[in-house]
Scaffold this motif. Sequence first.
Motif, short mmCIF file in Angstrom:
data_model
loop_
_atom_site.label_atom_id
_atom_site.label_comp_id
_atom_site.label_asym_id
_atom_site.label_seq_id
_atom_site.Cartn_x
_atom_site.Cartn_y
_atom_site.Cartn_z
N GLY A 135 0.56 -1.03 -0.04
CA GLY A 135 0.41 0.03 -0.02
C GLY A 135 0.62 1.26 0.09
O GLY A 135 1.94 1.69 0.24
N PRO A 136 -0.38 1.94 0.13
CA PRO A 136 1.24 3.81 -0.21
C PRO A 136 1.00 3.75 1.04
O PRO A 136 1.23 4.03 2.05
N ARG A 137 2.88 4.28 1.30
CA ARG A 137 3.44 4.97 1.83
C ARG A 137 3.98 6.34 2.47
O ARG A 137 3.98 7.23 3.71
N LEU A 138 3.70 7.06 0.64
CA LEU A 138 3.72 8.51 1.21
C LEU A 138 1.91 9.03 1.00
O LEU A 138 1.20 8.12 0.28
N PRO A 139 1.48 10.12 1.42
CA PRO A 139 0.32 10.39 0.88
C PRO A 139 -0.09 10.75 0.29
O PRO A 139 0.82 11.55 -1.25
N PRO A 140 -1.13 11.09 -0.99
CA PRO A 140 -1.61 11.42 -2.16
C PRO A 140 -1.49 12.39 -2.59
O PRO A 140 -1.78 13.18 -3.35
N HIS A 146 0.18 26.23 -7.53
CA HIS A 146 -0.20 26.95 -6.27
C HIS A 146 -0.95 28.51 -6.04
O HIS A 146 0.10 28.95 -5.71
N ASP A 147 -1.84 29.14 -6.82
CA ASP A 147 -1.12 30.01 -7.54
C ASP A 147 -2.70 31.41 -6.29
O ASP A 147 -3.17 31.24 -6.83
N ASP A 148 -1.71 30.93 -5.56
CA ASP A 148 -2.54 31.62 -4.24
C ASP A 148 -1.34 33.28 -3.91
O ASP A 148 -0.23 32.83 -3.05
N ASP A 149 -2.00 34.39 -3.62
CA ASP A 149 -1.20 35.34 -3.29
C ASP A 149 -1.15 35.03 -1.99
O ASP A 149 0.53 36.01 -1.07
N ARG A 150 -2.33 34.52 -0.67
CA ARG A 150 -1.17 34.33 0.07
C ARG A 150 -0.45 33.39 0.97
O ARG A 150 -0.01 33.60 1.88
N GLU A 151 -0.80 32.21 0.25
CA GLU A 151 0.15 30.98 0.32
C GLU A 151 0.40 30.54 -1.03
O GLU A 151 0.12 29.86 -1.87
N PRO A 152 1.73 31.10 -1.84
CA PRO A 152 2.42 30.32 -3.10
C PRO A 152 3.05 29.30 -2.75
O PRO A 152 3.18 29.26 -2.03
N GLY A 153 3.07 28.86 -3.97
CA GLY A 153 3.68 27.05 -3.63
C GLY A 153 3.41 26.23 -4.52
O GLY A 153 2.61 26.35 -5.89
N TYR A 154 3.28 24.70 -4.62
CA TYR A 154 2.89 23.76 -5.41
C TYR A 154 2.02 22.34 -4.71
O TYR A 154 2.46 23.00 -3.43
N LEU A 155 1.39 22.14 -5.78
CA LEU A 155 0.38 20.82 -4.78
C LEU A 155 1.66 19.71 -5.44
O LEU A 155 1.16 19.30 -7.01
N LEU A 156 1.65 18.38 -4.95
CA LEU A 156 2.19 17.41 -5.68
C LEU A 156 0.80 15.95 -4.96
O LEU A 156 0.62 15.62 -3.72
N MET A 157 0.75 15.82 -6.37
CA MET A 157 -0.27 14.50 -6.36
C MET A 157 -0.23 13.51 -6.52
O MET A 157 0.36 13.23 -8.10
N ARG A 158 -0.44 12.24 -5.87
CA ARG A 158 0.17 10.70 -6.89
C ARG A 158 -1.79 10.17 -7.16
O ARG A 158 -1.02 9.11 -7.05
N PRO A 159 -2.53 10.87 -6.02
CA PRO A 159 -3.33 9.02 -6.92
C PRO A 159 -3.68 9.40 -8.44
O PRO A 159 -3.62 9.87 -8.77
#
Length: 332
Positions: free
Chosen positions: A114-119, A226-239
Amino acid sequence: MISPPGGGPVLPPDAERLYRHALRAAPAGLTEHAGELGWSVVETELALADLERLRLARRGPDGTVRVDDPRASVGRLLDGQEAELDERRRQLLALRGSLESFELDFRQGLQLSGPRLPPWEAVAPSEASAAVDHLLRTSDGPLLQVSRRIETGPGHEEGVRRQFEEVTASGRAVLTIFPSSVLPDPLWLQFAQHRAAAGEQQRYLPDGELRVEFGVFGSSGVLLEHDDDREPGYLLMRPASVIRAFVTLFEELWRRAEPVLAQGPSAPAQTVKLLELLALGFKDEAIARQLGLSLRTVRRRISVLMDEHGADTRFQLGLAVSRRGLLRADRR
């Protein structure tokens, strides 16, 4: 001090001092050497034992300490150490060669247990380069990218650039869609041609059609801006379902995008290219840049085409061209 790579000294300090003394002095017994060095007999005995172990000195039947020409004795010692070093290198190379199979075993273990990394995982801008580098190294399958902004992002980090070049050189499919706004930039063409020469396939879409920036790393994950002026960054998705959805989105964008870096088109092909770029919403300046024409020439040719097709506006020109089937129906 004579030392091997990554280990303790081959010749300990006391042994080296006794060895040098024996080389310079006349043959003498252990007691004489101890007296001349100011050592105890026990200290001299221990140093001599190291020399005997390395076959650099020996005691004769009369107790005299004898040494041979160092070109032979030390040369023999070096040959042995180099052989051990070569064997160590072979072992390290074999271990490196096993890295890929270890990774396959690890992935199989993930599937069985089973997955050991968060989705889902939030990735801060400061961590984006490390995340991209890891995904490039641990994933397989096509690398699909949509870039909305080319002046910033993890792809500019030196480590990621090197890893990207290794991926393209390996023959792995790399497809990227860029915004058409970069085309008038004189520095962009050189950059794009360098990446294309490395193996990247490129297409372009008007900026308004690129509403999201993401990268699909085979079946391992999607890195989404993740284009958000308050909290910019990225989202890593694995599903897997999410990855398939982004692959479908990319394929649709790729179908509509245009590979505008073709070189040396004939006059008829150049006209078709001009019409295709117009249909995609490219500005006259961008069209001129990609066709290697002056802005005046592009505008003159558009005017001629409008006259040929009896069109008063560019919209009417597009309708006339579509009715006559001059543009390719399928850009896959």
